[in-house]
Each structure stands twice: as structure tokens, then as C-alpha cells.
Scaffold this active site. Structure first.
Site, short mmCIF file in Angstrom:
data_model
loop_
_atom_site.label_atom_id
_atom_site.label_comp_id
_atom_site.label_asym_id
_atom_site.label_seq_id
_atom_site.Cartn_x
_atom_site.Cartn_y
_atom_site.Cartn_z
N ASN A 11 0.88 -1.18 0.00
CA ASN A 11 0.00 0.00 0.00
C ASN A 11 0.91 1.22 0.00
O ASN A 11 1.50 1.55 1.01
CB ASN A 11 -0.88 -0.05 1.26
CG ASN A 11 -1.67 1.24 1.47
OD1 ASN A 11 -1.77 2.07 0.57
ND2 ASN A 11 -2.22 1.40 2.67
N TRP A 12 1.01 1.85 -1.16
CA TRP A 12 1.98 2.95 -1.30
C TRP A 12 1.48 4.25 -0.69
O TRP A 12 2.22 5.23 -0.62
CB TRP A 12 2.34 3.16 -2.78
CG TRP A 12 2.98 1.96 -3.42
CD1 TRP A 12 3.37 0.81 -2.79
CD2 TRP A 12 3.33 1.80 -4.80
NE1 TRP A 12 3.93 -0.06 -3.71
CE2 TRP A 12 3.92 0.53 -4.94
CE3 TRP A 12 3.19 2.60 -5.93
CZ2 TRP A 12 4.36 0.04 -6.17
CZ3 TRP A 12 3.63 2.13 -7.16
CH2 TRP A 12 4.22 0.86 -7.28
N LYS A 13 0.22 4.29 -0.32
CA LYS A 13 -0.37 5.51 0.27
C LYS A 13 -0.11 6.71 -0.65
O LYS A 13 -0.07 6.53 -1.86
CB LYS A 13 0.17 5.72 1.70
CG LYS A 13 0.00 4.46 2.55
CD LYS A 13 0.23 4.66 4.00
CE LYS A 13 0.01 3.33 4.74
NZ LYS A 13 0.13 3.45 6.18
N HIS A 97 -9.37 1.44 5.18
CA HIS A 97 -8.07 1.56 5.85
C HIS A 97 -8.22 2.52 7.03
O HIS A 97 -8.99 3.48 6.96
CB HIS A 97 -7.03 2.09 4.85
CG HIS A 97 -5.65 2.05 5.40
ND1 HIS A 97 -5.17 3.04 6.23
CD2 HIS A 97 -4.65 1.15 5.27
CE1 HIS A 97 -3.93 2.74 6.57
NE2 HIS A 97 -3.59 1.59 6.01
N GLU A 99 -6.53 4.89 8.04
CA GLU A 99 -6.32 6.31 7.73
C GLU A 99 -7.58 6.90 7.09
O GLU A 99 -7.88 8.08 7.28
CB GLU A 99 -5.09 6.48 6.82
CG GLU A 99 -3.81 6.28 7.62
CD GLU A 99 -2.65 5.69 6.83
OE1 GLU A 99 -2.66 5.73 5.59
OE2 GLU A 99 -1.72 5.16 7.49
N GLU A 171 -5.37 -4.62 10.80
CA GLU A 171 -4.31 -3.63 10.95
C GLU A 171 -4.52 -2.87 12.25
O GLU A 171 -5.26 -1.88 12.28
CB GLU A 171 -4.35 -2.65 9.77
CG GLU A 171 -4.10 -3.30 8.43
CD GLU A 171 -3.50 -2.31 7.44
OE1 GLU A 171 -2.45 -2.62 6.89
OE2 GLU A 171 -4.06 -1.22 7.27
N GLY A 177 2.77 2.32 10.73
CA GLY A 177 3.74 3.40 10.54
C GLY A 177 4.48 3.79 11.81
O GLY A 177 5.15 4.81 11.86
N SER A 217 3.62 -2.07 10.30
CA SER A 217 5.07 -2.18 10.46
C SER A 217 5.63 -3.56 10.11
O SER A 217 6.53 -4.06 10.78
CB SER A 217 5.48 -1.78 11.88
OG SER A 217 5.12 -0.42 12.13
N GLY A 238 2.93 -0.99 4.26
CA GLY A 238 3.04 0.41 3.86
C GLY A 238 4.51 0.75 3.60
O GLY A 238 5.05 0.46 2.53
N GLY A 239 5.17 1.33 4.60
CA GLY A 239 6.54 1.83 4.46
C GLY A 239 7.51 0.90 3.76
O GLY A 239 8.22 1.32 2.83
P1 PGA Z 1 3.05 0.36 7.61
O1 PGA Z 1 1.57 0.58 7.02
O2 PGA Z 1 3.57 -0.93 7.03
O3 PGA Z 1 3.85 1.55 7.14
O4 PGA Z 1 2.92 0.28 9.08
C1 PGA Z 1 0.68 -0.49 6.87
C2 PGA Z 1 -0.63 0.00 6.30
O5 PGA Z 1 -1.10 1.07 6.70
O6 PGA Z 1 -1.24 -0.66 5.43
#
Ligand code: PGA
Length: 256
Positions: A11-13, A97, A99, A171, A177, A217, A238-239
Site C-alpha cells: 500500500n503505497w499511500k 483503511h 487512515e 491492521e 507506521g 510495520s 506500507g513503508g
Molecule cells: P506500515 O503501514 O507498514 O507503514 O505500518 C501499513 C498499512 O497502513 O497498510
């Protein structure tokens, strides 16, 4: 795992421009040539979808959007429909998600409408749920998960039928993050709860079949232990999905 193909999803956000996106996909393809036992998915920003679709070509990478609106077309300034995502080459869409839930105030009711619209448009939804730190510390994790699942999958539960291929993602908000991963045991406990909820709300076949991803993470250093848990079928990253080196290591978890 009982015959469920692992899925590693990036997930590149709101990161990477078109050029960076294409380069990342090219490097990912190069790093997974010899693998046949893992599914890979990327979710770039809307602006890079078409270019990424082209870069994917015939390789085994699924393309997802990070969000969509529940209507097909009309006066909804700033929104994108499932039909448009299909046109851009998406097969999947991430919905709910944390966010989206926290920053953009999406409720489970709104997510339920999006899930329904996604399926009508032929997209496979990846539906996310997860508790905050406050909720975990108050011992409310399972209540929160149940509430979010019931609300976000209402349309499916009503007919006791989950659209084929639907993916769920656990999640925990406190792990996203933050560098703070749920321990494999903590993640497994929630995944098991979610799977049993699916069994109760649908049937045992769906319970057995549904893939549940862990997100928060995930890194090359912790993925092997997470994937060893019986109810963890993959990762939503994500990251660590933003760089080819770490994303390829994640896709190749447990292999050279
Ligand atoms: P993260 O994000 O790996 O940077 O913690 C995961 C996500 O929000 O899907």
C-alpha cells in the site's frame, strides 16, 4: 495455512511519482521471476495506476486502488468510482483503511456501501479493520473488530454470502507506521477471532477460504514469524513496500 495462497500487498499511500512507481514495479517483477507460490499486489496512488498497469504487463502482480466512492458516476467532485478503477486496470480495491476511517471520518456504514459497489463493479475488496491503542488497552479489541466487521460487511452478512475472493486485513492502528509491530501471537489472536467471526456470519467454507492479511510495520525482519501463524495469510505493507529491496525481501519471505 490450509491451502490459502499467501498474498503480499504493498500500500503505497500518498507516495511515489509515476516514474518511481514504474521503476518499483519493474524491480519487483525482476525479484519475483522464480516464484509461483505467492500472490503479489500493489496499490499505487490514483495518478500512477495506468502507468503501473502498463508496467505490470503479463507478470503476476495484481493492481489495487487505495479507495473509491460508492457511486458509479455523477456530481461527486473529487471522487473516483469503481468503474473508473476497472478502466484503469485495477482488480482490487483497499477499503476502510484506518487512515480513511480516522483522518477522513469514514464510517463502517460508508465502507459497507463501497464494498457493495466494488463487488458490483467486479473489483475484489480488501476490507481493513483494527483497534486503536486506547481500545486495546481498555480490553476492547475483539468488540471493536466485531463492530467494524459487522458494519463494514453488512451487505454480505445479510445474504450470508461473501463475494468470492474478498480479502480481510487486520491492521492494529497502533502498529501502522509506528515501527511497533503486533507480536505474532497478538496478531494471530485477532486473526483467529476474525476467521471465527466469518465462520459464524457466513459458513465454514468461507471461514476456511478467506484470506486475512496482517498490516502494521511489517518488515523483512518480522514477516517470517508473522507468516508462520496459522491464520495469517499475508501482509498489507506500507513503508517497507516503497523500496524494491525490502518489498522483494517481503515477497520472498523465508526464501533466498
Ligand atoms: P506500515 O503501514 O507498514 O507503514 O505500518 C501499513 C498499512 O497502513 O497498510
Amino acid at each position: 495455512m490450509t491451502g490459502r495462497m499467501p498474498l503480499i500487498a504493498g500500500n503505497w499511500k500518498m507516495n511515489l511519482d509515476i516514474d518511481e512507481s514504474v521503476k518499483l514495479v519493474d524491480a519487483t517483477i525482476a525479484g519475483m521471476q522464480d516464484l509461483a507460490d505467492v500472490d503479489v499486489l500493489v496499490a499505487p496512488p490514483f495518478t500512477a495506476l495506468s502507468a503501473v498497469r502498463q508496467a505490470i504487463g503479463n507478470s503476476r502482480i495484481f493492481l489495487a486502488a487505495q479507495n473509491m466512492y460508492s457511486e458509479i458516476s455523477g456530481a461527486f467532485t473529487g471522487e473516483i468510482s469503481g468503474k473508473m478503477l476497472r478502466e484503469a486496470g485495477c482488480t482490487h480495491v483497499i477499503l476502510g483503511h484506518s487512515e480513511r476511517r480516522s483522518i477522513f471520518k469514514e464510517t463502517s456504514e460508508m465502507i459497507d456501501l463501497k464494498v457493495k459497489a466494488a463487488v458490483i463493479m467486479g473489483l475484489i475488496p480488501i476490507v481493513c479493520v483494527g483497534e486503536t491503542l486506547e481500545e486495546r488497552e481498555a480490553g476492547r479489541t475483539f468488540d471493536v473488530l466485531q463492530h467494524q466487521l459487522e458494519g463494514s460487511l453488512k451487505n454480505f452478512a445479510k445474504d450470508r454470502t461473501m463475494a468470492p475472493g474478498t480479502i480481510l486485513a487486520y491492521e492494529p492502528v497502533w502498529a501502522i507506521g509506528t515501527g511497533r509491530t503486533a507480536s505474532p501471537g497478538q496478531a494471530q489472536e485477532s486473526h483467529e477471532f476474525i476467521r471465527k467471526w466469518v465462520g459464524k456470519s457466513f459458513d465454514s467454507e468461507t471461514e476456511d477460504r478467506v484470506r486475512i492479511l496482517y498490516g502494521g510495520s511489517v518488515k523483512p525482519e518480522n514477516i517470517v514469524d508473522l507468516m508462520a501463524e496459522p491464520d495469517i495469510d499475508g501482509a498489507l505493507v506500507g513503508g517497507a513496500s516503497l523500496e524494491a529491496d525490502s518489498f522483494v525481501k517481503l515477497i520472498r519471505f523465508g526464501k533466498k
